[in-house]
Motif scaffolding. Structure first.
Motif, PDB file in Angstrom:
ATOM      1  N   ALA A 160     -44.420  93.902  52.770  1.00 41.40           N
ATOM      2  CA  ALA A 160     -43.404  93.529  53.425  1.00 41.40           C
ATOM      3  C   ALA A 160     -43.634  92.472  54.447  1.00 41.40           C
ATOM      4  O   ALA A 160     -42.913  91.773  54.649  1.00 41.40           O
ATOM      5  CB  ALA A 160     -42.824  94.756  54.038  1.00 41.40           C
ATOM      6  N   LEU A 161     -45.026  92.724  55.212  1.00 41.60           N
ATOM      7  CA  LEU A 161     -45.160  91.999  56.259  1.00 41.60           C
ATOM      8  C   LEU A 161     -45.617  90.466  55.797  1.00 41.60           C
ATOM      9  O   LEU A 161     -45.481  89.585  56.213  1.00 41.60           O
ATOM     10  CB  LEU A 161     -46.228  92.378  57.204  1.00 41.60           C
ATOM     11  N   TYR A 162     -46.232  90.569  54.706  1.00 42.35           N
ATOM     12  CA  TYR A 162     -47.365  89.389  54.470  1.00 42.35           C
ATOM     13  C   TYR A 162     -46.982  88.651  52.952  1.00 42.35           C
ATOM     14  O   TYR A 162     -47.505  87.504  52.663  1.00 42.35           O
ATOM     15  CB  TYR A 162     -48.763  89.691  54.442  1.00 42.35           C
ATOM     16  N   GLY A 163     -46.417  89.534  52.151  1.00 38.44           N
ATOM     17  CA  GLY A 163     -46.146  89.136  50.598  1.00 38.44           C
ATOM     18  C   GLY A 163     -45.034  87.908  50.718  1.00 38.44           C
ATOM     19  O   GLY A 163     -44.252  88.107  51.474  1.00 38.44           O
ATOM     20  N   GLY A 164     -45.164  86.851  49.956  1.00 35.94           N
ATOM     21  CA  GLY A 164     -44.173  85.822  50.023  1.00 35.94           C
ATOM     22  C   GLY A 164     -43.336  85.908  48.960  1.00 35.94           C
ATOM     23  O   GLY A 164     -43.154  87.146  48.208  1.00 35.94           O
ATOM     24  N   GLU A 165     -42.210  85.041  49.119  1.00 33.26           N
ATOM     25  CA  GLU A 165     -41.344  84.752  47.682  1.00 33.26           C
ATOM     26  C   GLU A 165     -40.239  85.834  47.711  1.00 33.26           C
ATOM     27  O   GLU A 165     -39.797  86.017  46.521  1.00 33.26           O
ATOM     28  CB  GLU A 165     -41.960  84.571  46.469  1.00 33.26           C
ATOM     29  N   ASP A 166     -39.887  86.740  48.663  1.00 34.63           N
ATOM     30  CA  ASP A 166     -38.751  87.327  48.611  1.00 34.63           C
ATOM     31  C   ASP A 166     -37.335  86.752  48.457  1.00 34.63           C
ATOM     32  O   ASP A 166     -36.346  87.421  48.189  1.00 34.63           O
ATOM     33  CB  ASP A 166     -38.879  88.558  49.572  1.00 34.63           C
ATOM     34  N   TYR A 167     -37.358  85.641  49.062  1.00 35.52           N
ATOM     35  CA  TYR A 167     -36.326  84.602  49.447  1.00 35.52           C
ATOM     36  C   TYR A 167     -35.123  85.640  50.106  1.00 35.52           C
ATOM     37  O   TYR A 167     -33.962  85.178  49.948  1.00 35.52           O
ATOM     38  CB  TYR A 167     -35.715  84.005  47.866  1.00 35.52           C
ATOM     39  N   GLU A 168     -35.436  86.528  50.967  1.00 36.61           N
ATOM     40  CA  GLU A 168     -34.349  87.288  51.678  1.00 36.61           C
ATOM     41  C   GLU A 168     -34.292  86.183  52.763  1.00 36.61           C
ATOM     42  O   GLU A 168     -35.234  85.331  53.004  1.00 36.61           O
ATOM     43  CB  GLU A 168     -34.748  88.571  52.139  1.00 36.61           C
ATOM     44  N   LEU A 169     -33.305  86.680  53.600  1.00 35.31           N
ATOM     45  CA  LEU A 169     -33.016  85.790  54.566  1.00 35.31           C
ATOM     46  C   LEU A 169     -33.252  86.346  55.950  1.00 35.31           C
ATOM     47  O   LEU A 169     -33.111  87.724  56.009  1.00 35.31           O
ATOM     48  CB  LEU A 169     -31.417  85.193  54.943  1.00 35.31           C
ATOM     49  N   ILE A 170     -33.983  85.726  57.023  1.00 35.48           N
ATOM     50  CA  ILE A 170     -33.998  86.511  58.483  1.00 35.48           C
ATOM     51  C   ILE A 170     -32.969  85.719  59.309  1.00 35.48           C
ATOM     52  O   ILE A 170     -33.228  84.503  59.330  1.00 35.48           O
ATOM     53  CB  ILE A 170     -35.625  86.370  59.008  1.00 35.48           C
ATOM     54  N   PHE A 171     -32.286  86.429  60.008  1.00 35.99           N
ATOM     55  CA  PHE A 171     -31.645  85.734  61.059  1.00 35.99           C
ATOM     56  C   PHE A 171     -31.561  86.754  62.338  1.00 35.99           C
ATOM     57  O   PHE A 171     -31.909  87.615  62.479  1.00 35.99           O
ATOM     58  CB  PHE A 171     -30.193  85.318  60.767  1.00 35.99           C
ATOM     59  N   THR A 172     -31.296  85.680  63.518  1.00 38.43           N
ATOM     60  CA  THR A 172     -30.840  86.406  64.789  1.00 38.43           C
ATOM     61  C   THR A 172     -29.479  86.172  64.899  1.00 38.43           C
ATOM     62  O   THR A 172     -28.793  85.165  64.698  1.00 38.43           O
ATOM     63  CB  THR A 172     -31.932  85.600  65.828  1.00 38.43           C
ATOM     64  N   THR A 173     -29.143  87.426  65.844  1.00 37.45           N
ATOM     65  CA  THR A 173     -27.480  87.082  66.129  1.00 37.45           C
ATOM     66  C   THR A 173     -27.411  88.082  67.463  1.00 37.45           C
ATOM     67  O   THR A 173     -28.110  89.013  67.727  1.00 37.45           O
ATOM     68  CB  THR A 173     -26.637  87.576  65.160  1.00 37.45           C
ATOM     69  N   ASN A 174     -26.274  87.928  68.276  1.00 35.46           N
ATOM     70  CA  ASN A 174     -26.045  88.811  69.236  1.00 35.46           C
ATOM     71  C   ASN A 174     -24.970  89.442  69.058  1.00 35.46           C
ATOM     72  O   ASN A 174     -24.239  90.193  69.798  1.00 35.46           O
ATOM     73  CB  ASN A 174     -25.987  87.930  70.740  1.00 35.46           C
ATOM     74  N   LYS A 175     -24.212  89.362  67.873  1.00 31.55           N
ATOM     75  CA  LYS A 175     -23.120  90.080  67.494  1.00 31.55           C
ATOM     76  C   LYS A 175     -23.243  91.378  66.985  1.00 31.55           C
ATOM     77  O   LYS A 175     -22.340  92.125  66.869  1.00 31.55           O
ATOM     78  CB  LYS A 175     -22.178  89.136  66.505  1.00 31.55           C
ATOM     79  N   HIS A 176     -24.519  91.756  66.706  1.00 27.54           N
ATOM     80  CA  HIS A 176     -24.742  93.135  66.147  1.00 27.54           C
ATOM     81  C   HIS A 176     -25.967  93.707  66.635  1.00 27.54           C
ATOM     82  O   HIS A 176     -26.977  92.832  66.860  1.00 27.54           O
ATOM     83  CB  HIS A 176     -24.729  93.192  64.607  1.00 27.54           C
ATOM     84  N   ASN A 177     -26.231  94.878  66.654  1.00 28.92           N
ATOM     85  CA  ASN A 177     -27.723  95.265  67.075  1.00 28.92           C
ATOM     86  C   ASN A 177     -28.097  96.904  66.296  1.00 28.92           C
ATOM     87  O   ASN A 177     -28.975  97.468  66.741  1.00 28.92           O
ATOM     88  CB  ASN A 177     -27.607  95.478  68.646  1.00 28.92           C
ATOM     89  N   GLU A 178     -27.290  96.752  65.073  1.00 27.14           N
ATOM     90  CA  GLU A 178     -27.983  97.871  64.247  1.00 27.14           C
ATOM     91  C   GLU A 178     -27.302  97.395  62.797  1.00 27.14           C
ATOM     92  O   GLU A 178     -26.631  96.596  62.737  1.00 27.14           O
ATOM     93  CB  GLU A 178     -27.065  99.152  64.618  1.00 27.14           C
ATOM     94  N   ASN A 179     -27.933  98.127  61.892  1.00 26.33           N
ATOM     95  CA  ASN A 179     -27.426  97.884  60.622  1.00 26.33           C
ATOM     96  C   ASN A 179     -25.830  97.634  60.402  1.00 26.33           C
ATOM     97  O   ASN A 179     -25.234  98.477  60.929  1.00 26.33           O
ATOM     98  CB  ASN A 179     -27.674  98.865  59.414  1.00 26.33           C
ATOM     99  N   PHE A 180     -25.513  96.692  59.481  1.00 29.11           N
ATOM    100  CA  PHE A 180     -24.042  96.296  59.424  1.00 29.11           C
ATOM    101  C   PHE A 180     -23.874  95.842  58.119  1.00 29.11           C
ATOM    102  O   PHE A 180     -24.710  95.310  57.380  1.00 29.11           O
ATOM    103  CB  PHE A 180     -23.437  95.448  60.464  1.00 29.11           C
ATOM    104  N   SER A 181     -22.585  95.782  57.598  1.00 33.56           N
ATOM    105  CA  SER A 181     -22.186  95.440  56.222  1.00 33.56           C
ATOM    106  C   SER A 181     -21.001  94.502  56.541  1.00 33.56           C
ATOM    107  O   SER A 181     -20.213  94.480  57.325  1.00 33.56           O
ATOM    108  CB  SER A 181     -22.077  96.251  55.121  1.00 33.56           C
ATOM    109  N   LEU A 182     -20.803  93.432  55.588  1.00 35.69           N
ATOM    110  CA  LEU A 182     -19.588  92.588  55.592  1.00 35.69           C
ATOM    111  C   LEU A 182     -19.063  92.561  54.072  1.00 35.69           C
ATOM    112  O   LEU A 182     -19.825  92.759  53.090  1.00 35.69           O
ATOM    113  CB  LEU A 182     -20.186  91.024  56.030  1.00 35.69           C
ATOM    114  N   TYR A 183     -17.652  92.539  54.150  1.00 41.00           N
ATOM    115  CA  TYR A 183     -16.918  92.402  52.833  1.00 41.00           C
ATOM    116  C   TYR A 183     -16.901  91.038  52.568  1.00 41.00           C
ATOM    117  O   TYR A 183     -16.350  89.997  53.324  1.00 41.00           O
ATOM    118  CB  TYR A 183     -15.742  93.149  52.708  1.00 41.00           C
ATOM    119  N   ASP A 184     -17.252  90.660  51.182  1.00 39.09           N
ATOM    120  CA  ASP A 184     -16.858  89.156  50.405  1.00 39.09           C
ATOM    121  C   ASP A 184     -15.647  89.587  50.011  1.00 39.09           C
ATOM    122  O   ASP A 184     -15.697  90.029  48.736  1.00 39.09           O
ATOM    123  CB  ASP A 184     -18.212  88.808  49.756  1.00 39.09           C
TER     124      ASP A 184
END
Ligand code: ADP
Ligand code: MG
Length: 322
Positions: free
Chosen positions: A257-281
């Motif tokens: 999880a820490l060192y393996g590459g190529e997951d192509y997930e995004l990491i982002f920072t925000t001040n709008k949430h501070n726990e797991n959340f979901s969004l509806y498309d």
């Protein structure tokens, strides 16, 4: 490939790829493509080179084509996504590739283009005495964009999905286990472009990057360019059951999880949430989940990793792509 078959191939490419972009005035067939534009343009290139980024022993021609485009789409996603996405395709084809394999590579590219509704607007083809090379230039329209250097202390850190599957899958491929869901994650990643568009629409990310070299390595790009530190919590990092239960791996799930590459997930920072959340498309009628893994802190670029009661300072490790 002789001249006639090159023309035939370009004709086949032209007729088989679907067109999704509205602002292409002239596509494949002339000396240059012509685009009309009034918005900001995101533009990016990724090379996909045999024996550097992939091995033909592990990847089918279809998977090579598909992944070569997906990794490029991921770079557009990492900037917050874009619309009317288009790409140029450069192909250097060694003698050892059959005509049939070339068409399978193109089928894989077409599958990714159709999945993400992306238009092919041009490219170039050549024989080569070297390895197979796919060189893609991708572009998309956007009004806003999200950079790496804009993370600030107090913001929470989020991931768009599981990490570690791809790195573990690559190790299993190298050990000769060619089938399995981790191997599949490595060879057929997803690009988080729909998630990125949805996050941008809600103005959520303050900074963002995609994971190509490993979560720690890519998070460090955010930290170094922004000039701050971060802490992440081992228990919060989303790991798949497949990774937790996998047999025959040299390292622990956390290490992939820490060192393996190529997951192509995004990491982002925000001040709008501070726990797991979901969004509806609304367009796709789907929910996307975002996983809270830590926060940005007011320190020099350093990464603290909390594992149960202990706190470590961790550094990126090098990652080779196959
Ligand atoms: P030129 O000699 O002017 O570069 P080409 O014969 O290379 O012309 O290309 C003719 C047209 O076909 C151009 O519009 C080019 O963008 C397109 N094309 C060539 N190779 C590819 C490819 N691999 N994928 C998509 N379009 C291509
Ligand atoms: Mg040309």
């Amino acid at each position: 490939m002789n001249i006639t078959s090159e023309f035939l191939l370009i004709d086949d490419i032209k007729s088989s790829f679907n067109k999704y972009s509205s602002n292409v005035l002239c596509g494949i067939g002339d000396d240059s493509a012509v685009l009309s534009n009034t918005r900001n343009i995101l533009i990016s290139k990724d090379l996909f080179i045999e024996n550097i980024h992939f091995k033909r022993a592990y990847y089918s021609p279809y998977e090579i084509g598909q992944k070569s485009l997906i990794v490029n789409i991921s770079d557009i996603a990492a900037m917050g996504g874009g619309e009317d996405i288009k790409f140029l395709l450069g192909l250097a084809i060694p003698e050892t590739i059959t005509n049939e394999e070339i068409y399978e590579i193109l089928e894989g590219i077409k599958n990714a283009a159709d999945t993400y509704k992306i238009s092919l607007i041009g490219g170039d083809l050549s024989r080569t005495k070297g390895p197979l090379i796919l060189s893609i230039t991708i572009m998309g329209n956007t009004d806003k964009y999200i950079k790496r250097d804009t993370a600030r202390p107090g913001e929470s850190l989020f991931l768009t999905g599981y990490v570690g599957n791809s790195g573990a899958g690559m190790e299993l491929l190298q050990k000769g286990h060619l089938k399995g869901s981790l191997q599949f994650s490595h060879k057929r990643p997803k690009a988080r472009i729909f998630e990125a568009n949805c996050l941008s629409k809600h103005d959520i990310p303050a900074s963002m990057i995609d994971i190509s070299d490993g979560m720690v390595a890519d998070l460090y790009h955010i930290l170094k360019t922004s000039g701050f530190g971060a802490e992440i919590y081992s228990a919060s990092i989303p790991l798949s059951y497949e990774l937790r239960d996998a047999a025959g791996l040299d390292n622990t799930p956390d290490e992939y999880a820490l060192y393996g590459g190529e997951d192509y997930e995004l990491i982002f920072t925000t001040n709008k949430h501070n726990e797991n959340f979901s969004l509806y498309d609304e367009e796709r009628e789907l929910y996307y989940n975002f996983y809270h893994i830590g926060k940005i802190i007011d320190e020099k670029p350093v990464l603290y990793y909390f594992d149960k009661e202990r706190k470590y300072s961790i550094q990126p490790k090098g990652y080779t792509h196959f």
